[in-house]
Design a protein around this motif. Structure first.
Motif, PDB file in Angstrom:
ATOM      1  N   UNK A  29       0.876  -1.031   0.053  1.00 56.13           N
ATOM      2  CA  UNK A  29       0.116   0.075  -0.125  1.00 56.13           C
ATOM      3  C   UNK A  29       0.959   1.229  -0.066  1.00 56.13           C
ATOM      4  N   UNK A  30       0.358   2.315  -0.427  1.00 52.69           N
ATOM      5  CA  UNK A  30       1.002   3.619  -0.734  1.00 52.69           C
ATOM      6  C   UNK A  30       0.405   4.781   0.149  1.00 52.69           C
ATOM      7  N   UNK A  31       1.185   5.664   0.750  1.00 57.98           N
ATOM      8  CA  UNK A  31       2.550   5.633   0.729  1.00 57.98           C
ATOM      9  C   UNK A  31       3.047   4.565   1.669  1.00 57.98           C
ATOM     10  N   UNK A  32       4.409   4.133   1.433  1.00 57.09           N
ATOM     11  CA  UNK A  32       4.912   3.127   2.285  1.00 57.09           C
ATOM     12  C   UNK A  32       5.474   3.694   3.708  1.00 57.09           C
ATOM     13  N   UNK A  33       5.744   4.763   3.626  1.00 57.02           N
ATOM     14  CA  UNK A  33       6.176   5.663   4.767  1.00 57.02           C
ATOM     15  C   UNK A  33       5.587   6.719   5.198  1.00 57.02           C
ATOM     16  N   UNK A  34       5.384   7.221   6.540  1.00 60.04           N
ATOM     17  CA  UNK A  34       4.880   8.338   7.054  1.00 60.04           C
ATOM     18  C   UNK A  34       5.578   9.463   6.487  1.00 60.04           C
ATOM     19  N   UNK A  35       4.739  10.781   6.492  1.00 60.08           N
ATOM     20  CA  UNK A  35       5.448  11.813   6.590  1.00 60.08           C
ATOM     21  C   UNK A  35       6.614  12.149   7.523  1.00 60.08           C
ATOM     22  N   UNK A  36       7.481  12.973   7.417  1.00 59.58           N
ATOM     23  CA  UNK A  36       8.679  12.825   8.410  1.00 59.58           C
ATOM     24  C   UNK A  36       8.134  14.160   9.433  1.00 59.58           C
ATOM     25  N   UNK A  37       7.068  15.129   9.361  1.00 64.79           N
ATOM     26  CA  UNK A  37       6.514  15.877  10.007  1.00 64.79           C
ATOM     27  C   UNK A  37       5.123  16.020   9.768  1.00 64.79           C
ATOM     28  N   UNK A  38       4.526  16.809  10.694  1.00 64.64           N
ATOM     29  CA  UNK A  38       3.022  17.277  10.662  1.00 64.64           C
ATOM     30  C   UNK A  38       2.645  17.861   8.965  1.00 64.64           C
ATOM     31  N   UNK A  39       1.644  17.570   8.584  1.00 61.70           N
ATOM     32  CA  UNK A  39       1.109  18.114   7.363  1.00 61.70           C
ATOM     33  C   UNK A  39       1.173  19.646   7.563  1.00 61.70           C
ATOM     34  N   UNK A  40       0.803  20.305   8.664  1.00 58.51           N
ATOM     35  CA  UNK A  40       0.761  21.585   9.190  1.00 58.51           C
ATOM     36  C   UNK A  40       2.161  22.213   8.722  1.00 58.51           C
ATOM     37  N   UNK A  41       3.119  21.683   9.064  1.00 58.11           N
ATOM     38  CA  UNK A  41       4.431  22.129   8.978  1.00 58.11           C
ATOM     39  C   UNK A  41       4.960  21.979   7.505  1.00 58.11           C
ATOM     40  N   UNK A  42       4.348  21.011   6.739  1.00 59.99           N
ATOM     41  CA  UNK A  42       4.676  21.021   5.257  1.00 59.99           C
ATOM     42  C   UNK A  42       4.224  22.335   4.560  1.00 59.99           C
ATOM     43  N   UNK A  43       2.957  22.647   5.051  1.00 62.93           N
ATOM     44  CA  UNK A  43       2.098  23.520   4.434  1.00 62.93           C
ATOM     45  C   UNK A  43       2.420  25.055   4.792  1.00 62.93           C
ATOM     46  N   UNK A  83      -5.303  25.072   0.953  1.00 65.62           N
ATOM     47  CA  UNK A  83      -6.378  25.872   0.601  1.00 65.62           C
ATOM     48  C   UNK A  83      -6.890  26.221  -0.572  1.00 65.62           C
ATOM     49  N   UNK A  84      -8.011  26.200  -0.749  1.00 66.65           N
ATOM     50  CA  UNK A  84      -8.680  26.261  -2.302  1.00 66.65           C
ATOM     51  C   UNK A  84      -8.284  27.408  -2.962  1.00 66.65           C
ATOM     52  N   UNK A  85      -7.735  28.546  -2.328  1.00 65.59           N
ATOM     53  CA  UNK A  85      -7.509  29.597  -3.266  1.00 65.59           C
ATOM     54  C   UNK A  85      -6.089  29.850  -3.313  1.00 65.59           C
ATOM     55  N   UNK A  86      -5.248  28.852  -3.008  1.00 66.55           N
ATOM     56  CA  UNK A  86      -3.780  29.042  -2.869  1.00 66.55           C
ATOM     57  C   UNK A  86      -3.351  28.998  -4.579  1.00 66.55           C
ATOM     58  N   UNK A  87      -2.324  29.999  -5.064  1.00 65.05           N
ATOM     59  CA  UNK A  87      -2.041  29.819  -6.310  1.00 65.05           C
ATOM     60  C   UNK A  87      -1.657  28.541  -6.816  1.00 65.05           C
ATOM     61  N   UNK A  88      -1.625  28.178  -7.889  1.00 63.30           N
ATOM     62  CA  UNK A  88      -1.316  26.452  -8.094  1.00 63.30           C
ATOM     63  C   UNK A  88      -0.966  26.307  -9.604  1.00 63.30           C
ATOM     64  N   UNK A  89       0.126  26.035  -9.784  1.00 62.21           N
ATOM     65  CA  UNK A  89       0.481  25.803 -11.280  1.00 62.21           C
ATOM     66  C   UNK A  89       0.522  24.358 -11.891  1.00 62.21           C
ATOM     67  N   UNK A  90      -0.340  24.018 -13.025  1.00 63.76           N
ATOM     68  CA  UNK A  90      -0.280  22.811 -13.688  1.00 63.76           C
ATOM     69  C   UNK A  90       0.286  22.839 -14.996  1.00 63.76           C
ATOM     70  N   UNK A  91       0.708  21.735 -15.556  1.00 62.44           N
ATOM     71  CA  UNK A  91       1.415  21.425 -16.886  1.00 62.44           C
ATOM     72  C   UNK A  91       0.933  22.113 -17.853  1.00 62.44           C
ATOM     73  N   UNK A  92      -0.824  21.822 -18.014  1.00 59.70           N
ATOM     74  CA  UNK A  92      -1.492  22.246 -19.138  1.00 59.70           C
ATOM     75  C   UNK A  92      -3.088  22.525 -18.751  1.00 59.70           C
ATOM     76  N   UNK A  93      -3.498  22.701 -19.868  1.00 57.16           N
ATOM     77  CA  UNK A  93      -4.996  23.153 -19.437  1.00 57.16           C
ATOM     78  C   UNK A  93      -5.900  21.912 -19.058  1.00 57.16           C
ATOM     79  N   UNK A  94      -5.533  20.661 -19.664  1.00 55.73           N
ATOM     80  CA  UNK A  94      -6.147  19.600 -19.310  1.00 55.73           C
ATOM     81  C   UNK A  94      -5.900  19.264 -17.719  1.00 55.73           C
ATOM     82  N   UNK A  95      -4.789  19.350 -17.072  1.00 55.87           N
ATOM     83  CA  UNK A  95      -4.794  19.105 -15.688  1.00 55.87           C
ATOM     84  C   UNK A  95      -5.152  20.266 -14.875  1.00 55.87           C
TER      85      UNK A  95
END
Length: 281
Positions: A65-79, A104-116
């Motif tokens: 199963x994935x992911x096979x390991x935990x995050x090394x820190x709380x998600x809040x620290x990642x974000x 956050x749903x309003x965060x600027x987010x970059x995708x590779x193309x219009x499909x994504x």
């Protein structure tokens, strides 16, 4: 008579102009937090807890199963402190359900193309942008680069090509800052050669987990030999090898890669970071 000269800046000049450091934190798998020119990017967020998803069907060790390991820190620290998100492609191990729920749903987010971009907008995100050849955000130049998520033989099979899909890499550059090339989920192809020649990156992040599909002998991303190839192609660059130990279909471990780079005597140029480790350039 006064003479005026036009100075044209290019990324390849950065070795003589660099004054500002870059911090790259390897989170897990291909997820990275990159602080670049005072702007912080979260790249390819996979934020789920260990064992959240089934293994990828039709791949090596799909019973795991994935992911096979935990995050090394709380998600809040990642974000924390993230100004924008970059999604190289929408495979689960680069853009998972947890990231879709937690960011956050309003965060600027970059995708590779219009499909994504349309896929991600449908998931509720309201500021989704398509990365171009020279997109500027927060004073940082972002360049979309090409790649191929497997061999030509794989892409000749229609069903396999549909699964592998399109991918991109990203180059980060700014005056006075080292150039960083995130190659993404690609095998070594002409796009990689062209990117190295065009941008002359100081730091290269490679996905080297040697990920395998059942029925094919080659990898769908890079492997250990590509770290040596990268060093030979860009001997002055620092190479960061990631995308290992976290997903079922990766056949190469960090331990094995560290042994390989020692054997090839390239350990001063090839770094294999632990999850959560930060590197400063």
């Amino acid at each position: 008579m006064a003479r005026f000269f036009l100075f044209l800046y290019t990324p390849s000049m950065e070795s003589t102009l660099t004054t500002q450091s870059v911090q790259i934190q390897h989170i897990r798998n291909a997820t990275a937090k990159i602080k670049y020119a005072d702007t912080t990017f979260l790249v390819d967020p996979m934020l789920a807890r260990k064992d959240a998803y089934p293994g990828f069907e039709g791949t090596y060790r799909s019973h795991l199963r994935n992911p096979m390991i935990e995050l090394p820190m709380p998600v809040e620290d990642v974000m924390e402190g993230v100004d924008a998100v970059i999604v190289s492609h929408t495979h689960l191990d680069h853009w998972d359900d947890a990231a879709q729920e937690l960011l956050p749903k309003g965060i600027p987010l970059f995708a590779q193309d219009e499909v994504d971009a349309q896929v991600i907008r449908a998931q509720g995100f309201t500021d989704v942008r398509v990365l171009g050849e020279d997109t500027v955000f927060g004073g940082v130049h972002l360049a979309k680069t090409g790649g191929q998520h497997g061999t030509d033989a794989m892409y000749s099979v229609h069903e396999v090509a549909d699964i592998l899909g399109k991918v991109m890499g990203i180059v980060f550059w700014a005056p006075g800052t080292k150039t960083v090339y995130v190659a993404g989920d690609t095998v070594w192809d002409s796009d990689v050669d062209q990117t190295l020649a065009k941008f002359n990156p100081d730091v290269i992040i490679l996905n080297t987990g040697d990920a395998r599909l059942i029925g094919f002998s080659d990898s769908i991303i890079m492997s250990k030999d590509d770290t040596l190839r990268a060093h030979q192609a860009a001997p002055n660059a620092t190479i960061i090898a990631v995308h290992m130990d976290a997903i079922n279909h990766t056949a190469l471990s960090r331990e094995e890669l560290r042994e390989y780079v020692q054997l090839k005597n390239i350990q001063d140029r090839v770094l294999v970071p632990a999850d959560g480790e930060s590197l400063t350039f």
